[in-house]
Design a protein around this motif. Structure first.
Motif, PDB file in Angstrom:
ATOM      1  N   UNK A  77       0.849  -1.112   0.020  1.00 25.69           N
ATOM      2  CA  UNK A  77       0.088   0.067  -0.199  1.00 25.69           C
ATOM      3  C   UNK A  77       0.900   1.183   0.106  1.00 25.69           C
ATOM      4  N   UNK A  78       0.620   2.260  -0.794  1.00 22.00           N
ATOM      5  CA  UNK A  78       1.354   3.542  -0.837  1.00 22.00           C
ATOM      6  C   UNK A  78       0.077   4.506  -0.642  1.00 22.00           C
ATOM      7  N   UNK A  79       0.574   5.628   0.268  1.00 27.65           N
ATOM      8  CA  UNK A  79      -0.414   6.415   0.381  1.00 27.65           C
ATOM      9  C   UNK A  79      -0.258   7.974  -0.246  1.00 27.65           C
ATOM     10  N   UNK A  80      -0.902   8.952  -0.132  1.00 24.10           N
ATOM     11  CA  UNK A  80      -0.913  10.373  -0.861  1.00 24.10           C
ATOM     12  C   UNK A  80       0.580  10.648  -0.755  1.00 24.10           C
ATOM     13  N   UNK A  81       1.083  11.296  -1.812  1.00 21.65           N
ATOM     14  CA  UNK A  81       2.440  11.682  -2.217  1.00 21.65           C
ATOM     15  C   UNK A  81       3.344  10.515  -2.591  1.00 21.65           C
ATOM     16  N   UNK A  82       2.912   9.457  -2.674  1.00 24.67           N
ATOM     17  CA  UNK A  82       3.790   8.298  -3.026  1.00 24.67           C
ATOM     18  C   UNK A  82       3.469   7.984  -4.378  1.00 24.67           C
ATOM     19  N   UNK A  83       4.142   6.757  -4.936  1.00 18.46           N
ATOM     20  CA  UNK A  83       3.996   6.472  -6.157  1.00 18.46           C
ATOM     21  C   UNK A  83       4.076   4.850  -6.343  1.00 18.46           C
ATOM     22  N   UNK A  84       3.512   4.469  -7.187  1.00 22.30           N
ATOM     23  CA  UNK A  84       3.606   2.757  -7.618  1.00 22.30           C
ATOM     24  C   UNK A  84       3.918   2.862  -8.909  1.00 22.30           C
ATOM     25  N   UNK A  85       5.661   2.378  -9.204  1.00 21.19           N
ATOM     26  CA  UNK A  85       5.822   2.268 -10.494  1.00 21.19           C
ATOM     27  C   UNK A  85       6.077   0.755 -10.813  1.00 21.19           C
ATOM     28  N   UNK A  86       5.394   0.235 -11.667  1.00 18.29           N
ATOM     29  CA  UNK A  86       5.473  -1.155 -12.123  1.00 18.29           C
ATOM     30  C   UNK A  86       5.845  -1.227 -13.711  1.00 18.29           C
ATOM     31  N   UNK A  87       6.910  -2.158 -13.830  1.00 17.21           N
ATOM     32  CA  UNK A  87       7.322  -2.357 -15.236  1.00 17.21           C
ATOM     33  C   UNK A  87       6.772  -3.644 -15.578  1.00 17.21           C
ATOM     34  N   UNK A  88       5.759  -3.622 -16.460  1.00 18.14           N
ATOM     35  CA  UNK A  88       4.979  -4.822 -16.738  1.00 18.14           C
ATOM     36  C   UNK A  88       5.941  -5.972 -17.383  1.00 18.14           C
ATOM     37  N   UNK A  89       6.748  -5.422 -18.135  1.00 14.95           N
ATOM     38  CA  UNK A  89       7.812  -6.438 -18.677  1.00 14.95           C
ATOM     39  C   UNK A  89       7.344  -7.501 -19.682  1.00 14.95           C
ATOM     40  N   UNK A  90       7.571  -8.789 -19.513  1.00 13.00           N
ATOM     41  CA  UNK A  90       7.003  -9.873 -20.373  1.00 13.00           C
ATOM     42  C   UNK A  90       5.577 -10.016 -19.824  1.00 13.00           C
TER      43      UNK A  90
END
Length: 289
Positions: free
Chosen positions: A88-101
């Motif tokens: 879980x990431x809250x306000x002001x944060x970032x979720x960065x996912x590289x989906x890749x394959x």
């Protein structure tokens, strides 16, 4: 320093995405994409109290070939994926996912969403992946507000959060697969800041709320994107009222794009392979508790 001029101003059109109200400034009839950025969604949602948070938000779905990134302004996002990430990431944060394959993920409100205001406001940005990295192993990078480097002007009227890339001498913690900068910023009225960026980068700003003046050019209001020409060293913004912004710049990939639904590849054959691999279970399985 020479200011860039504005190429186009795009309205964030209201849309329905699977029952969820969002806004989408691009792609649109006026701008397909802003290479390497493929799509921007802005959501500001009141989370229903009659639905269990485990069933709210966006359920499990696949991706391949790009990075779907969430920048959280209010509330929080519970990310869960088929690679075992559960965070879980809250306000002001970032979720960065590289989906890749290929990966399957869900994006739900956190269990305590109603204790922290009951709203989710976020931007989801799709960042294209260079062809040579599209079949890399997927990766997930959560970043909290506390761990995000900040630049504050001397008068305290502007705060810029450096998430990925570099601004002046401040480097964002997120590791990217191509040369991109992503910043969020809070401007108080009359705050002014010059964003110096590489001459080769494509660049845009999205005003979530408020109104800013782009020096030597137009005013940009809330719910609009301004796309810049590649004709200067950067752009200076001055807030005409308290404003919240997203800023994206990136080296264009200049590669063919073939996209359909949740997959972004370079040609139709690769797209068909993505659908086949998903159906065969090669992107994993996500079972939510």
């Amino acid at each position: 320093m020479k200011n860039r001029t504005i190429k186009s101003i795009l309205y964030a059109t209201p849309m329905d995405m699977g029952g969820m109200p969002i806004r989408q400034p691009f792609p649109s009839a006026k701008a397909e994409s802003i290479d390497p950025f493929l799509l921007l969604h802005h959501a500001d949602i009141k989370v229903p109290t009659h639905v269990d948070t485990k069933h709210a938000g966006v359920g499990p779905h696949p991706h391949r070939g790009f990075s779907p990134v969430s920048f959280i302004f209010k509330g929080g996002v519970h990310h869960h994926d088929s690679r075992g990430n559960d965070n879980v990431v809250y306000a002001g944060g970032t979720q960065w996912m590289n989906a890749g394959m290929g990966v399957i993920h869900s994006e739900r409100p956190p269990a305590d969403i109603h204790e922290i205001g009951g709203r989710q406001e976020l931007i989801q940005l799709w960042v294209n992946t260079p062809a040579k990295h599209k079949m890399d192993q997927p990766s997930y990078q959560p970043l909290t507000a506390e761990d995000t480097p900040k630049i504050t002007t001397v008068n305290g009227l502007v705060q810029v959060n450096v998430i990925a890339g570099k601004l002046k001498n401040t480097i964002g913690p997120i590791q990217t697969l191509s040369d991109v900068n992503t910043f969020t910023a809070n401007f108080q009225k009359s705050g002014k800041y010059f964003f110096q960026i590489p001459a080769s980068h494509n660049a845009f700003i999205y005003v979530l709320q408020g109104k800013v003046q782009v020096t030597g050019d137009s005013e940009v209001e809330g719910k609009y994107v301004a796309v810049f020409q590649n004709d200067g060293d950067g752009f200076e913004l001055e807030a005409l009222e308290d404003s919240t912004l997203f800023i994206g710049t990136g080296e264009p990939l200049n590669e063919p794009v073939a996209s359909h639904g949740p997959f972004v590849m370079n040609n139709q054959t690769e797209l068909m392979e993505a659908f086949r691999d998903y159906q065969l279970g090669k992107m994993g399985v996500l079972i939510e508790e």
